[in-house]
Write a protein that holds these residues in place. Structure first.
Motif, PDB file in Angstrom:
ATOM      1  N   ALA A 271     -11.523 -37.948  -6.109  1.00 48.90           N
ATOM      2  CA  ALA A 271     -12.787 -38.300  -5.454  1.00 48.90           C
ATOM      3  C   ALA A 271     -12.788 -39.763  -5.024  1.00 48.90           C
ATOM      4  O   ALA A 271     -13.248 -40.094  -3.931  1.00 48.90           O
ATOM      5  CB  ALA A 271     -13.956 -38.014  -6.385  1.00 48.90           C
ATOM      6  N   ALA A 272     -12.256 -40.646  -5.865  1.00 47.40           N
ATOM      7  CA  ALA A 272     -12.198 -42.072  -5.516  1.00 47.40           C
ATOM      8  C   ALA A 272     -11.279 -42.292  -4.323  1.00 47.40           C
ATOM      9  O   ALA A 272     -11.599 -43.059  -3.414  1.00 47.40           O
ATOM     10  CB  ALA A 272     -11.722 -42.883  -6.713  1.00 47.40           C
ATOM     11  N   PHE A 273     -10.130 -41.614  -4.299  1.00 50.20           N
ATOM     12  CA  PHE A 273      -9.220 -41.745  -3.165  1.00 50.20           C
ATOM     13  C   PHE A 273      -9.883 -41.250  -1.881  1.00 50.20           C
ATOM     14  O   PHE A 273      -9.780 -41.892  -0.839  1.00 50.20           O
ATOM     15  CB  PHE A 273      -7.921 -40.971  -3.408  1.00 50.20           C
ATOM     16  CG  PHE A 273      -6.995 -41.027  -2.233  1.00 50.20           C
ATOM     17  CD1 PHE A 273      -6.240 -42.155  -1.992  1.00 50.20           C
ATOM     18  CD2 PHE A 273      -6.906 -39.961  -1.352  1.00 50.20           C
ATOM     19  CE1 PHE A 273      -5.402 -42.229  -0.889  1.00 50.20           C
ATOM     20  CE2 PHE A 273      -6.082 -40.015  -0.256  1.00 50.20           C
ATOM     21  CZ  PHE A 273      -5.313 -41.148  -0.023  1.00 50.20           C
ATOM     22  N   ALA A 274     -10.567 -40.124  -1.963  1.00 48.79           N
ATOM     23  CA  ALA A 274     -11.260 -39.591  -0.782  1.00 48.79           C
ATOM     24  C   ALA A 274     -12.307 -40.582  -0.287  1.00 48.79           C
ATOM     25  O   ALA A 274     -12.450 -40.802   0.917  1.00 48.79           O
ATOM     26  CB  ALA A 274     -11.905 -38.253  -1.112  1.00 48.79           C
ATOM     27  N   ALA A 275     -13.018 -41.213  -1.214  1.00 44.08           N
ATOM     28  CA  ALA A 275     -14.071 -42.161  -0.828  1.00 44.08           C
ATOM     29  C   ALA A 275     -13.492 -43.402  -0.156  1.00 44.08           C
ATOM     30  O   ALA A 275     -13.992 -43.840   0.886  1.00 44.08           O
ATOM     31  CB  ALA A 275     -14.891 -42.553  -2.045  1.00 44.08           C
ATOM     32  N   VAL A 276     -12.432 -43.973  -0.712  1.00 45.80           N
ATOM     33  CA  VAL A 276     -11.898 -45.217  -0.138  1.00 45.80           C
ATOM     34  C   VAL A 276     -11.068 -44.967   1.111  1.00 45.80           C
ATOM     35  O   VAL A 276     -10.959 -45.838   1.963  1.00 45.80           O
ATOM     36  CB  VAL A 276     -11.073 -46.043  -1.159  1.00 45.80           C
ATOM     37  CG1 VAL A 276     -11.924 -46.450  -2.331  1.00 45.80           C
ATOM     38  CG2 VAL A 276      -9.843 -45.302  -1.609  1.00 45.80           C
ATOM     39  N   SER A 277     -10.483 -43.763   1.238  1.00 38.69           N
ATOM     40  CA  SER A 277      -9.662 -43.479   2.411  1.00 38.69           C
ATOM     41  C   SER A 277     -10.495 -42.961   3.578  1.00 38.69           C
ATOM     42  O   SER A 277     -10.031 -42.953   4.708  1.00 38.69           O
ATOM     43  CB  SER A 277      -8.587 -42.444   2.069  1.00 38.69           C
ATOM     44  OG  SER A 277      -9.167 -41.179   1.838  1.00 38.69           O
ATOM     45  N   GLY A 278     -11.725 -42.534   3.291  1.00 37.98           N
ATOM     46  CA  GLY A 278     -12.562 -41.972   4.336  1.00 37.98           C
ATOM     47  C   GLY A 278     -12.188 -40.550   4.681  1.00 37.98           C
ATOM     48  O   GLY A 278     -12.686 -39.966   5.635  1.00 37.98           O
ATOM     49  N   TYR A 279     -11.307 -39.942   3.916  1.00 41.33           N
ATOM     50  CA  TYR A 279     -10.850 -38.575   4.177  1.00 41.33           C
ATOM     51  C   TYR A 279     -11.717 -37.601   3.405  1.00 41.33           C
ATOM     52  O   TYR A 279     -11.302 -36.980   2.444  1.00 41.33           O
ATOM     53  CB  TYR A 279      -9.379 -38.439   3.782  1.00 41.33           C
ATOM     54  CG  TYR A 279      -8.761 -37.149   4.248  1.00 41.33           C
ATOM     55  CD1 TYR A 279      -8.512 -36.935   5.599  1.00 41.33           C
ATOM     56  CD2 TYR A 279      -8.434 -36.150   3.355  1.00 41.33           C
ATOM     57  CE1 TYR A 279      -7.949 -35.747   6.040  1.00 41.33           C
ATOM     58  CE2 TYR A 279      -7.867 -34.955   3.786  1.00 41.33           C
ATOM     59  CZ  TYR A 279      -7.628 -34.768   5.128  1.00 41.33           C
ATOM     60  OH  TYR A 279      -7.075 -33.594   5.554  1.00 41.33           O
ATOM     61  N   ILE A 280     -12.951 -37.497   3.840  1.00 38.89           N
ATOM     62  CA  ILE A 280     -13.904 -36.613   3.183  1.00 38.89           C
ATOM     63  C   ILE A 280     -14.347 -35.572   4.196  1.00 38.89           C
ATOM     64  O   ILE A 280     -14.890 -35.893   5.246  1.00 38.89           O
ATOM     65  CB  ILE A 280     -15.124 -37.401   2.648  1.00 38.89           C
ATOM     66  CG1 ILE A 280     -14.669 -38.411   1.624  1.00 38.89           C
ATOM     67  CG2 ILE A 280     -16.157 -36.458   2.069  1.00 38.89           C
ATOM     68  CD1 ILE A 280     -15.764 -39.320   1.114  1.00 38.89           C
ATOM     69  N   LYS A 281     -14.075 -34.324   3.881  1.00 42.12           N
ATOM     70  CA  LYS A 281     -14.491 -33.203   4.728  1.00 42.12           C
ATOM     71  C   LYS A 281     -15.405 -32.326   3.888  1.00 42.12           C
ATOM     72  O   LYS A 281     -15.285 -32.284   2.668  1.00 42.12           O
ATOM     73  CB  LYS A 281     -13.277 -32.415   5.195  1.00 42.12           C
ATOM     74  CG  LYS A 281     -12.369 -33.209   6.104  1.00 42.12           C
ATOM     75  CD  LYS A 281     -11.232 -32.349   6.600  1.00 42.12           C
ATOM     76  CE  LYS A 281     -10.348 -33.149   7.540  1.00 42.12           C
ATOM     77  NZ  LYS A 281      -9.227 -32.369   8.035  1.00 42.12           N
TER      78      LYS A 281
END
Length: 61
Positions: free
Chosen positions: A39-49
């Motif tokens: 979840a943290a990686f998705a948040a900082v990378s902007g790769y949230i679908k």
């Protein structure tokens, strides 16, 4: 770095200055990747679908 076996060393990171590094030295670190890490990686990378949270929950069950 120490020549002591890994089991005799404390379980923490040791800073080694660049000038103290020698050819052949090794280091190792590991950890278990968890749901919060994803979840943290998705948040900082902007790769949230929209599908991602559902996939994470399904994969954890």
């Amino acid at each position: 770095m120490s020549d002591a076996p890994p089991s005799a060393l404390p379980d923490l990171l040791v800073n080694v200055p660049y000038d103290a590094l020698r050819v052949g030295q090794t280091a190792e670190q590991s950890r278990t990747l968890g749901r919060d890490d994803i979840a943290a990686f998705a948040a900082v990378s902007g790769y949230i679908k929209p599908l991602q949270p559902a996939c994470l929950c399904a994969a954890a069950d």
